[in-house]
Design an enzyme around this catalytic site. Sequence first.
Site, PDB file in Angstrom:
ATOM      1  N   GLU A  78     -10.656   0.601 -14.664  1.00  0.00           N
ATOM      2  CA  GLU A  78     -11.870  -0.226 -14.594  1.00  0.00           C
ATOM      3  C   GLU A  78     -11.601  -1.591 -13.971  1.00  0.00           C
ATOM      4  O   GLU A  78     -10.445  -1.989 -13.814  1.00  0.00           O
ATOM      5  CB  GLU A  78     -12.525  -0.390 -15.978  1.00  0.00           C
ATOM      6  CG  GLU A  78     -11.618  -0.848 -17.077  1.00  0.00           C
ATOM      7  CD  GLU A  78     -12.235  -0.603 -18.469  1.00  0.00           C
ATOM      8  OE1 GLU A  78     -12.655  -1.577 -19.085  1.00  0.00           O
ATOM      9  OE2 GLU A  78     -12.265   0.559 -18.927  1.00  0.00           O
TER      10      GLU A  78
ATOM     11  N   VAL B  24      -8.247 -13.704 -20.401  1.00  0.00           N
ATOM     12  CA  VAL B  24      -7.427 -14.527 -21.299  1.00  0.00           C
ATOM     13  C   VAL B  24      -6.038 -14.747 -20.684  1.00  0.00           C
ATOM     14  O   VAL B  24      -5.525 -15.869 -20.662  1.00  0.00           O
ATOM     15  CB  VAL B  24      -7.295 -13.852 -22.689  1.00  0.00           C
ATOM     16  CG1 VAL B  24      -6.353 -14.643 -23.588  1.00  0.00           C
ATOM     17  CG2 VAL B  24      -8.658 -13.678 -23.350  1.00  0.00           C
TER      18      VAL B  24
ATOM     19  N   ARG C 278     -14.503 -10.936 -14.844  1.00  0.00           N
ATOM     20  CA  ARG C 278     -14.405 -12.290 -15.420  1.00  0.00           C
ATOM     21  C   ARG C 278     -12.997 -12.861 -15.212  1.00  0.00           C
ATOM     22  O   ARG C 278     -12.091 -12.139 -14.787  1.00  0.00           O
ATOM     23  CB  ARG C 278     -14.645 -12.193 -16.932  1.00  0.00           C
ATOM     24  CG  ARG C 278     -13.610 -11.295 -17.600  1.00  0.00           C
ATOM     25  CD  ARG C 278     -13.737 -11.210 -19.109  1.00  0.00           C
ATOM     26  NE  ARG C 278     -12.631 -10.473 -19.685  1.00  0.00           N
ATOM     27  CZ  ARG C 278     -12.541  -9.154 -19.796  1.00  0.00           C
ATOM     28  NH1 ARG C 278     -13.516  -8.397 -19.330  1.00  0.00           N
ATOM     29  NH2 ARG C 278     -11.483  -8.590 -20.343  1.00  0.00           N
TER      30      ARG C 278
ATOM     31  N   GLU D 259      -7.873  -2.832 -13.436  1.00  0.00           N
ATOM     32  CA  GLU D 259      -6.993  -2.253 -14.460  1.00  0.00           C
ATOM     33  C   GLU D 259      -6.547  -0.857 -14.056  1.00  0.00           C
ATOM     34  O   GLU D 259      -7.352  -0.057 -13.569  1.00  0.00           O
ATOM     35  CB  GLU D 259      -7.732  -2.120 -15.792  1.00  0.00           C
ATOM     36  CG  GLU D 259      -8.134  -3.420 -16.429  1.00  0.00           C
ATOM     37  CD  GLU D 259      -8.631  -3.224 -17.850  1.00  0.00           C
ATOM     38  OE1 GLU D 259      -8.978  -4.232 -18.478  1.00  0.00           O
ATOM     39  OE2 GLU D 259      -8.678  -2.072 -18.353  1.00  0.00           O
TER      40      GLU D 259
ATOM     41  N   ARG E 156      -0.388 -14.195 -27.638  1.00  0.00           N
ATOM     42  CA  ARG E 156      -1.662 -14.679 -28.191  1.00  0.00           C
ATOM     43  C   ARG E 156      -1.455 -14.991 -29.674  1.00  0.00           C
ATOM     44  O   ARG E 156      -1.197 -14.083 -30.475  1.00  0.00           O
ATOM     45  CB  ARG E 156      -2.740 -13.618 -28.046  1.00  0.00           C
ATOM     46  CG  ARG E 156      -3.076 -13.293 -26.604  1.00  0.00           C
ATOM     47  CD  ARG E 156      -4.342 -12.475 -26.545  1.00  0.00           C
ATOM     48  NE  ARG E 156      -4.554 -11.954 -25.213  1.00  0.00           N
ATOM     49  CZ  ARG E 156      -5.653 -11.307 -24.828  1.00  0.00           C
ATOM     50  NH1 ARG E 156      -6.635 -11.100 -25.708  1.00  0.00           N
ATOM     51  NH2 ARG E 156      -5.785 -10.865 -23.600  1.00  0.00           N
TER      52      ARG E 156
HETATM   53  C1  MV4 Z   1      -7.340   6.131 -20.886  1.00  0.00           C
HETATM   54  C2  MV4 Z   1      -6.169   6.465 -21.601  1.00  0.00           C
HETATM   55  C3  MV4 Z   1      -5.555   7.659 -21.316  1.00  0.00           C
HETATM   56  N1  MV4 Z   1      -6.085   8.485 -20.374  1.00  0.00           N
HETATM   57  N2  MV4 Z   1      -7.803   6.965 -19.954  1.00  0.00           N
HETATM   58  C4  MV4 Z   1      -8.393   2.194 -23.309  1.00  0.00           C
HETATM   59  C5  MV4 Z   1      -9.157   0.994 -22.885  1.00  0.00           C
HETATM   60  C6  MV4 Z   1      -9.904   1.389 -21.666  1.00  0.00           C
HETATM   61  N3  MV4 Z   1      -9.877   0.298 -20.735  1.00  0.00           N
HETATM   62  C7  MV4 Z   1      -9.195   2.601 -21.152  1.00  0.00           C
HETATM   63  N4  MV4 Z   1      -8.301   3.022 -22.180  1.00  0.00           N
HETATM   64  C8  MV4 Z   1      -7.555   4.135 -22.043  1.00  0.00           C
HETATM   65  N5  MV4 Z   1      -7.986   4.987 -21.100  1.00  0.00           N
HETATM   66  C9  MV4 Z   1      -7.199   8.120 -19.725  1.00  0.00           C
HETATM   67  N6  MV4 Z   1      -7.707   8.934 -18.808  1.00  0.00           N
HETATM   68  C10 MV4 Z   1      -5.688   5.581 -22.566  1.00  0.00           C
HETATM   69  C11 MV4 Z   1      -6.396   4.414 -22.797  1.00  0.00           C
HETATM   70  C12 MV4 Z   1      -5.843   3.574 -23.817  1.00  0.00           C
HETATM   71  C13 MV4 Z   1      -5.312   2.329 -23.527  1.00  0.00           C
HETATM   72  C14 MV4 Z   1      -5.354   1.830 -22.243  1.00  0.00           C
HETATM   73  C15 MV4 Z   1      -4.831   0.596 -21.960  1.00  0.00           C
HETATM   74  C16 MV4 Z   1      -4.257  -0.131 -22.968  1.00  0.00           C
HETATM   75  C17 MV4 Z   1      -4.214   0.329 -24.250  1.00  0.00           C
HETATM   76  C18 MV4 Z   1      -4.749   1.560 -24.545  1.00  0.00           C
HETATM   77  C19 MV4 Z   1      -4.707   2.035 -25.851  1.00  0.00           C
HETATM   78  C20 MV4 Z   1      -5.244   3.245 -26.128  1.00  0.00           C
HETATM   79  C21 MV4 Z   1      -5.814   4.023 -25.123  1.00  0.00           C
END
Ligand code: MV4
Length: 446
Positions: free
Chosen positions: A288, A295, A292, A275, A338
């Site tokens: 990250e 979906v 797995r 991601e 979805r």
């Molecule tokens: C972030 C970000 C902004 N800046 N990291 C949300 C889920 C997790 N996998 C990581 N996420 C985020 N990390 C930094 N440094 C904003 C998000 C985030 C987000 C990321 C992907 C899809 C939707 C989201 C909704 C809110 C915040």
Amino acid sequence: MFSRILIANRGEIAVRIIRACHDLDIEAVVVCSQADKDAAYVQWADEAVCIGPPSPMESYLNIPRIISAAEITDAEAIHPGYGFLAENAHFAEICRECGITFIGPTPEAMRLLGDKVEARTLAKKAMVPVVPGSEGPIENDQQALKLANEIGYPVMLKAAAGGGGRGMRVAHSDITLRSAFAAARAEAEAAFKNGTLYLEKYIERPRHVEVQVLADNAGNAVHLFERDCTIQRRHQKLIEECPCPVLDDQTRENLCKAALRLIQEAGYQNAATCEFLLDRDNSFYFIEVNTRIQVEHTITEMITGQDLVQWQIRLAAGEALPLRQKDIHMQGVAIECRINAEDPARDYTPSPGRLTRFMPPGGLGVRVDTHLTPGETISPYYDSLIAKLIVHKPSRDEAIRTMKRALREFRIEPIATTIPAHLEILSHNQFVTADVDTGFIGRNMS
Ligand code: MV4
């Protein structure tokens, strides 16, 4: 190759795995809870083992019962699907100790990538861009304040054991960061029994883009391009599309190659998703790895013609990847909606119940992955996914048009579903022009 696989999951993904097994001439055994034992999809399996009450803790999350079911039915491998035990390294380890193949990565790789601080370090080692932030864990609020002032506000505190949006806090100043630190640590401790935190620069209004990767046990790996999963609500994806509509070819190649380097640095085997956040200037940052099948794997299947669940099984059986990167191409555009049993007019509250009508759409380029038939009941015990509606067309405009047609064709009564929300999103000018970020739903769909 295996002769029998046990599926440690339910619903649409259990159906998806049964189909992959049968396409490979492998017998499929499903475990089911008492809530699912009369479900129609269970009949598609060659054998079913009822392992306990509806509560996931007593069935789909119960490791001794699942291992017993595999031993009783002579299954040589277990496919965990997504959710439940899919990213549980302890479960993968138990499988190994019992001589059962876990269809997925090794427990070591799951543990490594499950720790987001370790995953960040690994990414840097592989020359994969990460969000500016802490080198390792942040020990106390003083250290957080010092770093935040170096990199500049806003910053985000994240749980090392988190992921998928749990245990995160944004801070815009020293004052908010101090309280965010205490809150995030307590939340992480409570949710994951691990209070370890790290800090990153907060990327405002990014897109969420992820890369699909396959790797064998011999060090060969290929990517299957990216998916754009920007349309989310409270960290639940609603619409995914392939390819990402705003990526140019050079950025795509850089992104996909970065994902491959990361997976190879981890010594990873099987399917993975890397991601990334995509900034408005098209710079991307690793966040990250999901270990797995996801979906939304279906849209990658549509544009590449590769059956990802079959590949998971073949790779777990020790086959070498015969695919070469140059042989993998994208064709057209795929979009997935979805369809959840949730009422978008009531803040997406779950709407379980019995389906008096269930008529899925069809036609060229329309795929529906579902476990449901008319007369069946959607149980309140599990997630509310009723069906994945997937459209594959030569262009994005055509894919959007056919998706709207298919959404209108779908007849689901009497329960509320997310179909009206999908129609609204697909008609929104900013979706049509691909001018969206992860805050799109929050800002536009009240
Ligand atoms: C972030 C970000 C902004 N800046 N990291 C949300 C889920 C997790 N996998 C990581 N996420 C985020 N990390 C930094 N440094 C904003 C998000 C985030 C987000 C990321 C992907 C899809 C939707 C989201 C909704 C809110 C915040």
